[in-house]
Enzyme design. Structure first.
Site: not given
Length: 331
Positions: A64, A66, A92, A135
Site C-alpha cells: 500500500l 502509491e 489515493f 474515494h
C-alpha cells in the site's frame, strides 16, 4: 464448421478486463501492478482472473504505497517493460503525484526522446457509488495541465476494451481514467472484429442541431439522458464524448458548435479551473462569430467532495444540465 462469434454484450468492467488480457497475450512485456490487483482481482474486479492465467510475475500485488508503485513502474518502463499500474481509488493518487509529474511526465523530454516512458496509470475516478472520503475525486485537470502526460477517459464498455489496449501500446505515459460508477452499469455490444477509432479522438455520441453538450467519462451518460429528455420537449442536443483530455481533439467540437451556435460543458470536477474552462476558452476563440450565447459550464461545486448521503446534490445531473441548456437559449 461454424463461424467464430466476434460480438458479445459486455459491461465496462468486462471490457477493461478483456482489453488487459488481450494486451498481455500480445506482449510479454506488459505487466500489471497495484494494490489487490492479483488474487482479489482488484476492488472493482477489473483484473479478475489475470494473475491466475499470467502468474504472479506479471500481475503483481503491491504494498500500500502509491509512490512506490509508480516509482517502480518508472524503472520497469526504462528497462523496456510496459507497466500498467492501478491506483485503487482516485483520491489515493496524491502520494504518487510527485513521481507522476516530476519523473513520469518529464523523462522522455529530459532524455531528448531517448528514453520512452511506456506506462499506463489506471485511475477509477468520479463519484456516485456512495463511498467515503478520498474515494470519489476528479483529478483530471491536474494531470491534463502537466506537459508530458497524455490523459484519456473512457465512458462505455466498447471504448474501455479498445482504449486500454491502445494506451498500453503507446510509448508515452498515459493517465487512463475509468468512471467507476459505470463499471457494472450499462452493457454494450462489442464486436472485436472491427477497427476501432484512433486513440486521441473525440466522437459524436448523439447527433443534434440546437446545442452542443461536451462531456467525458461518467457525465457522457448524464448528457445522453438529458438529450433524451430534451427531445421529448422538441429540443435537439448534440452530445460529444471527448474521450481524450490531453491532447484535446477539438475538430468534432468546433464543427458541432459552428452548426448549433450554443455549447455547454459538463463534468463532475469542480467548475473553477476545471476542464470546462479550457474547453470554453478554445470554443470561444475558434467559434466566436458562430456563438449565439456564452459557453456555459456545469460541474461539481467548489467544495471538497461531500459525504455520500448528499453526493447526489453535488454531482451534475439531468436537471442541472438541462437548466444550463435552457439558459443558453435565454441570451
Amino acid at each position: 464448421m461454424s463461424e467464430q462469434k466476434t460480438s458479445q454484450k459486455i459491461t465496462l468492467a468486462k471490457g477493461l478486463n478483456m482489453g488487459l488480457r488481450k494486451a498481455m497475450e500480445g506482449d510479454p512485456k506488459v505487466l500489471l501492478m497495484g494494490e489487490d490487483v492479483g488474487k482479489l482481482g482488484g476492488v472493482f474486479r477489473i483484473t479478475d482472473g489475470l494473475q491466475k492465467d499470467f502468474g504472479e510475475d506479471r500481475v503483481i500485488d503491491s504494498p500500500l504505497a502509491e509512490s512506490g508503485i509508480v516509482g517502480t513502474a518508472v524503472g520497469l518502463a526504462l528497462r523496456g517493460f510496459r507497466p500498467v499500474v492501478e491506483i485503487q481509488f482516485d483520491g489515493f493518487v496524491y502520494p504518487a503525484y510527485d513521481q507522476i509529474v516530476c519523473q513520469v511526465a518529464k523523462m522522455r523530454y529530459r532524455s531528448k526522446g531517448h528514453s520512452p516512458m511506456p506506462m499506463v496509470i489506471r485511475i477509477p475516478f468520479g463519484g456516485g457509488i456512495g463511498a467515503v472520503e478520498h474515494h470519489s475525486e476528479s483529478p483530471e485537470a491536474q494531470f491534463a495541465h502537466t506537459p508530458g502526460l497524455k490523459v484519456v477517459a473512457c465512458s462505455n464498455p466498447v471504448d474501455g476494451y479498445w482504449m486500454i489496449q491502445q494506451v498500453i501500446a503507446s510509448d508515452d505515459p498515459v493517465i487512463f481514467l475509468e468512471p467507476k460508477r459505470q463499471y457494472h452499469a450499462d452493457k454494450m455490444e462489442l464486436d472485436t472484429a472491427i477497427t476501432p477509432p484512433p486513440l486521441f479522438t473525440s466522437r459524436v455520441a448523439r447527433p443534434g442541431t440546437d446545442v452542443t453538450v461536451l462531456a467525458y467519462g461518467p457525465t457522457v451518460r448524464t448528457a445522453l439522458t438529458a438529450a433524451e429528455a430534451a427531445a421529448g420537449e422538441g429540443r435537439s442536443i448534440e452530445v460529444i464524448d471527448l474521450r481524450t483530455l490531453s491532447p484535446l481533439d477539438m475538430g468534432p467540437v468546433l464543427d458541432s458548435v459552428r452548426r448549433t451556435g450554443r455549447c455547454v460543458v459538463v463534468h463532475e470536477a469542480h467548475v473553477n479551473l476545471g476542464m470546462g474552462a479550457e474547453l470554453a476558452a478554445r470554443v470561444t476563440e475558434e467559434c466566436f462569430y458562430s456563438l449565439e450565447a456564452p459557453v456555459l459550464r456545469v460541474g461539481g461545486f467548489d467544495t471538497p467532495y461531500p459525504a455520500s448521503r448528499i453526493e447526489e446534490d453535488f454531482l451534475p445531473d439531468l436537471d442541472r444540465l438541462l437548466d444550463a441548456v435552457d439558459r443558453t437559449f435565454a441570451f
